[in-house]
Scaffold this motif. Structure first.
Motif, PDB file in Angstrom:
ATOM      1  N   LEU A  83      48.923  16.698 -23.271  1.00 53.26           N
ATOM      2  CA  LEU A  83      48.710  18.089 -22.877  1.00 53.26           C
ATOM      3  C   LEU A  83      49.398  18.310 -21.542  1.00 53.26           C
ATOM      4  CD1 LEU A  83      47.369  20.821 -23.395  1.00 53.26           C
ATOM      5  CD2 LEU A  83      45.314  19.964 -22.254  1.00 53.26           C
ATOM      6  N   ILE A  84      50.383  19.203 -21.518  1.00 54.83           N
ATOM      7  CA  ILE A  84      51.246  19.391 -20.353  1.00 54.83           C
ATOM      8  C   ILE A  84      51.109  20.811 -19.816  1.00 54.83           C
ATOM      9  CG2 ILE A  84      53.611  19.254 -19.469  1.00 54.83           C
ATOM     10  CD1 ILE A  84      52.694  16.620 -20.527  1.00 54.83           C
ATOM     11  N   TRP A  85      50.966  20.912 -18.493  1.00 53.88           N
ATOM     12  CA  TRP A  85      51.153  22.195 -17.802  1.00 53.88           C
ATOM     13  C   TRP A  85      52.593  22.164 -17.313  1.00 53.88           C
ATOM     14  CZ3 TRP A  85      49.498  26.868 -17.596  1.00 53.88           C
ATOM     15  CH2 TRP A  85      49.748  27.690 -16.505  1.00 53.88           C
ATOM     16  N   THR A  86      53.460  22.918 -17.972  1.00 55.04           N
ATOM     17  CA  THR A  86      54.890  22.750 -17.782  1.00 55.04           C
ATOM     18  C   THR A  86      55.356  23.338 -16.456  1.00 55.04           C
ATOM     19  OG1 THR A  86      55.644  24.835 -18.741  1.00 55.04           O
ATOM     20  CG2 THR A  86      55.118  23.047 -20.277  1.00 55.04           C
ATOM     21  N   SER A  87      56.561  22.929 -16.055  1.00 57.17           N
ATOM     22  CA  SER A  87      57.158  23.488 -14.843  1.00 57.17           C
ATOM     23  C   SER A  87      57.490  24.957 -15.022  1.00 57.17           C
ATOM     24  CB  SER A  87      58.429  22.709 -14.468  1.00 57.17           C
ATOM     25  OG  SER A  87      59.333  22.686 -15.556  1.00 57.17           O
ATOM     26  N   GLY A  88      57.476  25.448 -16.250  1.00 57.70           N
ATOM     27  CA  GLY A  88      57.645  26.870 -16.517  1.00 57.70           C
ATOM     28  C   GLY A  88      56.342  27.619 -16.619  1.00 57.70           C
ATOM     29  N   SER A  89      55.233  26.956 -16.232  1.00 61.95           N
ATOM     30  CA  SER A  89      53.907  27.586 -16.177  1.00 61.95           C
ATOM     31  C   SER A  89      53.385  27.985 -17.554  1.00 61.95           C
ATOM     32  CB  SER A  89      53.930  28.800 -15.247  1.00 61.95           C
ATOM     33  OG  SER A  89      54.403  28.443 -13.970  1.00 61.95           O
ATOM     34  N   THR A  90      53.529  27.092 -18.512  1.00 63.21           N
ATOM     35  CA  THR A  90      52.967  27.287 -19.841  1.00 63.21           C
ATOM     36  C   THR A  90      52.293  25.996 -20.271  1.00 63.21           C
ATOM     37  OG1 THR A  90      55.028  26.589 -20.911  1.00 63.21           O
ATOM     38  CG2 THR A  90      54.749  28.951 -20.510  1.00 63.21           C
TER      39      THR A  90
END
Length: 523
Positions: A140-147
């Motif tokens: 589960l990732i909180w991406t560098s693109g804020s998603t």
């Protein structure tokens, strides 16, 4: 015929240039590569001759490529050839759930929001016949693109040779474990591989503690959702959540995470020297939204992506913008302060002239006798009190939690279908035995924050409902509530008596975190 060796510089499908070897699992090798056509990084899996599940992985990747939810890892290409087989997918950068938990548990609403997004995405995957089966904090990732991004749907199960008779139930449980991890910073699942979190604590009988037993301040409804998804032993009559769609529906009202704001530039800020080809103009008409995420580290490298830079870091040629509006605001502030000072001096002078020089001196004040502070009295024991119930009990194993001086532990009643106990009885409560008869000046009770409860304090020397005298009432008992008897009260037993229950997860239940009884202090 053996497959040709893949090494840095190898090009696949005449466009994917392999660069860095990231990881290997039983002959399946993960690489970072560059898509030379679109000039972007991609993730590539290749397989050694000894790898036995190449066909299964490629088939799973082809099925995953048809998924359209942007919260699931995109698959760009998958080929099974005699000489070389590979899978090309999205290269995701950001922070894993384990990364986010490095500084401690998340805010409950944020943890729930991340898992809600993942649950909706997995519900979409299950509609297409694909499951994950190995949900871990690293997936589960909180991406560098804020998603939010869920890694490995379909592919990870094929890589690990995993199957299930109940894939929907297994993924619902996996989502519940992710929510547990976000709320507590602990992992309640099997430790058959690295998860990056300490195991969940257990009760003396070996059961995994619920989130609220581990971390204070977790809302009851999130504790209940976690239990229903991941802790079947703690269900206590609640309906389990048996699919990602169930989890998504249960978390449907949770506010979703906002994007991380990028550096805010005023209109017409130029980056680079004027007049050159690199004179780039940014026009921004709207402020960026507030974020729920904490700032990312300046540089973070993950196996699933390259280093990321914080979005607030300026570019190398960014100029410091002029801000004339700030100067105008400062001048206006000074003017307002001067006007306020003039008005104040005028009012003071006018008051002096009206009072005149013969204004009488103030009468000296007489000090009142100091009021003694109430003294807390420790209860010797606490017992659930259900004299009109069929079994006479209301969770006796938790009663000690109400007098242990710990804000994170609690006792609660059974759960009922109506606020009036399903019309089965007039009330239930918690009985404190003070050990001897004491004078009671006030009782402080910390309830759950849900509204709608009605509660009474009854005091007496006999633990019989009819022998206990009602000394104080609250019609909306919520949070920390102080009951003060309207007349002198004393007795060995103090009863906190619910006559109406607050709502809790769609039903009704009373909760008490802490009780303190006070006696009058001596002056």
């Amino acid at each position: 015929m053996s497959a040709p060796a893949v090494e840095p510089g190898t090009k696949l499908a005449e466009r994917f240039r392999v660069e860095d070897r990231v990881a290997e699992q039983d002959g399946a090798i993960l690489w970072k590569a560059i898509d030379e056509v679109l000039a972007r990084p991609v993730a590539v899996h290749t397989f050694s001759d000894s790898y036995a599940r190449t066909s299964e992985v490629v088939m799973a990747a082809r099925a995953a490529s048809r998924l359209s939810d942007p919260r699931l890892t995109q698959v760009f290409d998958a080929a099974e050839e005699e000489q070389l087989s590979y899978v090309v997918s999205e290269w995701v950068t950001g922070e894993t759930l384990a990364d986010l938990l490095a500084a401690g548990p998340l805010e409950p609403e944020r943890a729930a929001a991340l898992v809600a997004e993942a649950a909706e995405a997995l519900a979409h995957a299950h509609e297409a016949g694909l499951a994950h089966l190995c949900l871990r904090p690293s997936k589960l990732i909180w991406t560098s693109g804020s998603t939010v991004k869920v890694l490995g749907v379909g592919i990870d199960a094929a890589l690990g040779d995993l199957s299930s008779d109940d894939p929907a139930g297994d993924d619902a449980a996996g989502l519940g474990r992710l929510l547990y991890a976000g709320l507590t910073g602990h992992w309640p699942g099997p430790s058959d591989g690295p998860v990056g979190l300490p195991p969940a604590p257990t009760t003396p009988d070996g059961q995994i503690c619920t989130p609220r037993q581990v971390t204070a301040g977790i809302p009851g409804y999130l504790d209940g959702i976690t239990v229903r998804a991941a802790l079947p032993a703690a269900l206590r009559g609640q309906e389990p959540l048996v699919s990602p769609a169930d989890v998504a529906e249960a978390l449907g009202s949770v506010p979703r995470p906002s994007p991380v704001p990028i550096a805010t530039l005023p209109p017409s800020v130029h980056l680079g020297p004027r007049g050159g080809n690199d004179d780039i103009r940014f026009e921004m008409s709207q402020p960026m939204p507030r974020t729920m995420s904490r700032p990312m580290d300046p540089v973070r490298q993950h196996p699933h992506g390259p280093p990321t830079m914080p979005p607030s870091m300026p570019g190398p040629h960014q100029r410091r913008p002029q801000r004339p509006a700030m100067v105008n605001r400062a001048i206006m502030t000074v003017v307002v302060l001067v006007v306020m000072a003039v008005v104040g001096i005028g009012a003071w002078t006018l008051g002096r002239s009206i009072a005149g020089p013969t204004a009488s001196k103030a009468e000296p004040t007489v000090s009142a006798t100091p009021t003694a502070k109430p003294t807390p009295v420790k209860a010797s024991s606490a017992k659930d009190f259900d004299p009109k119930g069929t079994d006479g009990g209301e969770n006796p194993e938790y009663t000690r939690n109400a007098i242990d001086d710990k804000s994170g532990t609690e006792w609660h009643t059974d759960t009922y279908n109506t606020a009036e106990f399903g019309r089965l009885k007039d009330g239930v409560g918690l009985m404190l035995d003070m050990g001897k008869s004491v004078k009671v000046s006030e009782v402080t009770v910390t309830f759950a924050k849900a509204s709608g409860a009605k509660a009474e304090i009854r005091v007496g020397d006999s633990p019989d409902l009819d022998a206990l005298k009602t000394v104080a009432k609250q019609s909306n008992a919520s949070g920390k509530t102080t009951f003060k008897p309207t007349e002198a009260a004393s007795g060995q037993y103090v009863l906190i008596w619910f006559t109406r229950l607050p709502a809790d997860q769609g039903r009704f239940r009373g909760t008490i975190y802490d009780v303190v009884v006070y006696s009058p202090g001596s002056a």
